[in-house]
Scaffold this motif. Structure first.
Motif, PDB file in Angstrom:
ATOM      1  N   ALA A 105     -12.692 -43.012   2.737  1.00  0.00           N
ATOM      2  CA  ALA A 105     -11.059 -42.159   3.172  1.00  0.00           C
ATOM      3  C   ALA A 105     -11.199 -40.848   3.098  1.00  0.00           C
ATOM      4  CB  ALA A 105      -9.383 -42.215   2.305  1.00  0.00           C
ATOM      5  N   GLY A 106     -10.603 -39.574   3.989  1.00  0.00           N
ATOM      6  CA  GLY A 106     -11.145 -38.243   3.929  1.00  0.00           C
ATOM      7  C   GLY A 106     -10.232 -38.012   4.947  1.00  0.00           C
ATOM      8  N   GLN A 129      -6.341 -36.978  -6.260  1.00  0.00           N
ATOM      9  CA  GLN A 129      -8.117 -37.814  -5.071  1.00  0.00           C
ATOM     10  C   GLN A 129      -7.848 -38.167  -4.264  1.00  0.00           C
ATOM     11  OE1 GLN A 129      -7.828 -42.103  -5.967  1.00  0.00           O
ATOM     12  NE2 GLN A 129     -10.288 -42.340  -5.202  1.00  0.00           N
ATOM     13  N   ALA A 130      -6.779 -37.671  -3.583  1.00  0.00           N
ATOM     14  CA  ALA A 130      -6.602 -37.677  -2.500  1.00  0.00           C
ATOM     15  C   ALA A 130      -7.645 -36.343  -1.647  1.00  0.00           C
ATOM     16  CB  ALA A 130      -5.502 -37.674  -2.373  1.00  0.00           C
ATOM     17  N   ARG A 133     -10.621 -35.514  -1.519  1.00  0.00           N
ATOM     18  CA  ARG A 133     -10.599 -35.972  -0.303  1.00  0.00           C
ATOM     19  C   ARG A 133     -10.382 -35.037   0.833  1.00  0.00           C
ATOM     20  NH1 ARG A 133     -12.569 -41.826  -0.789  1.00  0.00           N
ATOM     21  NH2 ARG A 133     -13.113 -42.307  -2.856  1.00  0.00           N
ATOM     22  N   GLY A 134     -10.092 -34.341   1.117  1.00  0.00           N
ATOM     23  CA  GLY A 134      -9.540 -33.540   1.894  1.00  0.00           C
ATOM     24  C   GLY A 134      -7.843 -34.137   2.694  1.00  0.00           C
ATOM     25  N   CYS A 135      -7.690 -35.283   1.949  1.00  0.00           N
ATOM     26  CA  CYS A 135      -6.646 -35.917   2.806  1.00  0.00           C
ATOM     27  C   CYS A 135      -4.983 -34.751   2.531  1.00  0.00           C
ATOM     28  CB  CYS A 135      -6.145 -37.500   2.229  1.00  0.00           C
ATOM     29  SG  CYS A 135      -7.698 -38.236   2.139  1.00  0.00           S
ATOM     30  N   THR A 136      -4.133 -36.077   3.673  1.00  0.00           N
ATOM     31  CA  THR A 136      -3.009 -34.593   3.279  1.00  0.00           C
ATOM     32  C   THR A 136      -1.668 -36.047   2.732  1.00  0.00           C
ATOM     33  OG1 THR A 136      -2.896 -34.253   6.146  1.00  0.00           O
ATOM     34  CG2 THR A 136      -1.049 -34.167   5.327  1.00  0.00           C
ATOM     35  N   ASP A 153       1.355 -29.718  -6.331  1.00  0.00           N
ATOM     36  CA  ASP A 153       0.087 -28.664  -7.138  1.00  0.00           C
ATOM     37  C   ASP A 153      -0.848 -29.353  -6.589  1.00  0.00           C
ATOM     38  OD1 ASP A 153       1.154 -27.984  -9.654  1.00  0.00           O
ATOM     39  OD2 ASP A 153       0.949 -28.986 -11.083  1.00  0.00           O
ATOM     40  N   ASN A 154      -1.101 -30.227  -5.429  1.00  0.00           N
ATOM     41  CA  ASN A 154      -1.837 -31.041  -5.144  1.00  0.00           C
ATOM     42  C   ASN A 154      -2.235 -30.184  -3.142  1.00  0.00           C
ATOM     43  OD1 ASN A 154      -4.246 -31.886  -6.547  1.00  0.00           O
ATOM     44  ND2 ASN A 154      -2.559 -33.033  -7.631  1.00  0.00           N
TER      45      ASN A 154
END
Length: 375
Positions: A105-106, A129-130, A133-136, A153-154
């Motif tokens: 996942a990225g 975590q997402a 990793r750069g995930c939307t 926050d993320n």
């Protein structure tokens, strides 16, 4: 045992419905409209994605998240793989569940979080975590829940779940009718913007209209003889349902029905898709579960005995009559073993509308079976 007299006693049904399941089923159309409005207010309709995500990862607890992932995967087809992240943990309690992203996942992947609770620490950790990793990340959960702050926050997108005031004091069953539409509707709007499926605002309004129509047909004031949901509930009372589905959209509707029967009424059932169901369930119909199966002693006194559990086929279809279909073979197999069969096929309409109709009727049936059997 099913108290069939309760099915035609609206006041008694309302008194037995201490989980507001009937109300949730009746208000499904309104829930879709509210959820669509929440999605628009959160900015979903204004999104301009750069392209389709490589993969969609869905996380959340219970049957609602499973059904959402199943439905979105079916509707999206092969455009992007939809994967449900199954939780791990020692118990189904919110504090014990954990979710992990796969190693691949990225930044080109989309993480969807759906929960009717929002207090799960594991989902907050997943959002963090997402982001690393750069995930939307997009989440649908009750407003002002701990997950709200974690997503903000993320740098994720948070859509408040459409809830009703009477749900504030009662834990929500994951298979409750209102929960599914509150979680699914914003994600339909989102994936429409990404181009993975077609669900513009006018399509969501058609879903709501179809759900309103089914609520009129299947409401508690409608007598059993003209109410398809009450009729189906009465037919399944002392039966082991073999839910056979035909057509792409009918598959997730059948699996949703099986989950609702198990969670809401404690009723076991089996589900399979045609034509494979004809092979996988043929031995069941030829064995002791067949309606034609005779007990060892025909003349013994059965007054004090629990009725024998026999199979009943429930055929859910979303294909037009006249196309290539295994339905005649399904009917022949069931009837050759003296097994009764119930059939549901939606009225004409778009894929989302017909899917909504199948889900709505079976949701009402699961609720009626739960209430009339004292579950």
């Amino acid at each position: 045992m099913l108290d069939e007299s309760l099915l035609d006693a609206p006041e008694a049904l309302a008194e037995a419905d201490n989980r507001a399941l009937l109300r949730g089923a009746a208000e499904a159309g309104a829930r879709v409209r509210t959820a669509a409005r929440h999605a628009a207010e959160a900015g979903v309709n204004d999104l301009k994605p750069d392209g389709r995500p490589r993969a969609i990862l869905i996380a959340g607890p219970g049957a609602a998240a499973i059904c959402v992932a199943d439905l979105l995967g079916t509707l999206a087809g092969a455009t992007s793989p939809v994967t449900r992240l199954a939780p791990s943990g020692v118990a189904p309690a919110a504090g014990a569940l954990r979710w992990e992203l796969p190693g691949w996942a990225g930044s080109v992947d989309l993480v969807l979080i759906t929960t009717p609770d929002g207090s799960e620490p594991g989902l907050s950790l997943l959002a963090e975590q997402a982001y690393r990793r750069g995930c939307t990340v997009v989440a649908v959960a009750p407003a002002r829940s701990p997950l709200t702050e974690a997503v903000h926050d993320n740098h994720g997108l948070f859509v408040p779940m459409a809830t009703a005031p009477y749900e504030q004091d009662t834990p929500l069953a994951a298979s409750a009718p209102g929960v599914l539409w509150a979680l699914l509707t914003p994600l339909l709007a989102l994936l429409d913007r990404t181009g993975l499926l077609t669900a513009p605002p006018e399509a969501l309004e058609k879903i709501a209209d179809r759900l309103d129509h089914i609520a009129e047909r299947c409401g508690p004031a409608i007598a059993t003889y003209s109410n398809p949901a009450k009729t189906l509930a009465a037919e399944l009372a002392d039966a082991l349902p073999l839910i056979w589905t035909e057509g792409v959209s009918a598959g997730p509707a059948g699996r949703r029905f099986a989950a609702a029967l198990a969670e809401l009424s404690g009723h076991p059932c089996l589900v399979a898709e045609l034509p494979e169901a004809l092979a996988s369930h043929s031995a069941l119909l030829a064995g002791r579960l067949a309606a034609s199966a005779d007990p060892d002693d025909f003349f013994r006194d059965r007054v004090e005995e629990t009725p024998a559990l026999h199979a009943r086929v429930v055929l859910l279809r979303d294909r037009p009559i006249g196309g290539i279909t295994a339905a005649p073979a399904a009917r022949d197999l069931a009837l050759s073993h003296d097994t009764p069969i119930s059939e549901l096929e939606p009225e004409a309409g778009g894929e989302l509308e017909t899917l909504a109709e199948l889900i709505a009727i079976t949701d009402f049936a699961a609720v009626y079976l739960a209430l009339a059997s004292g579950a």
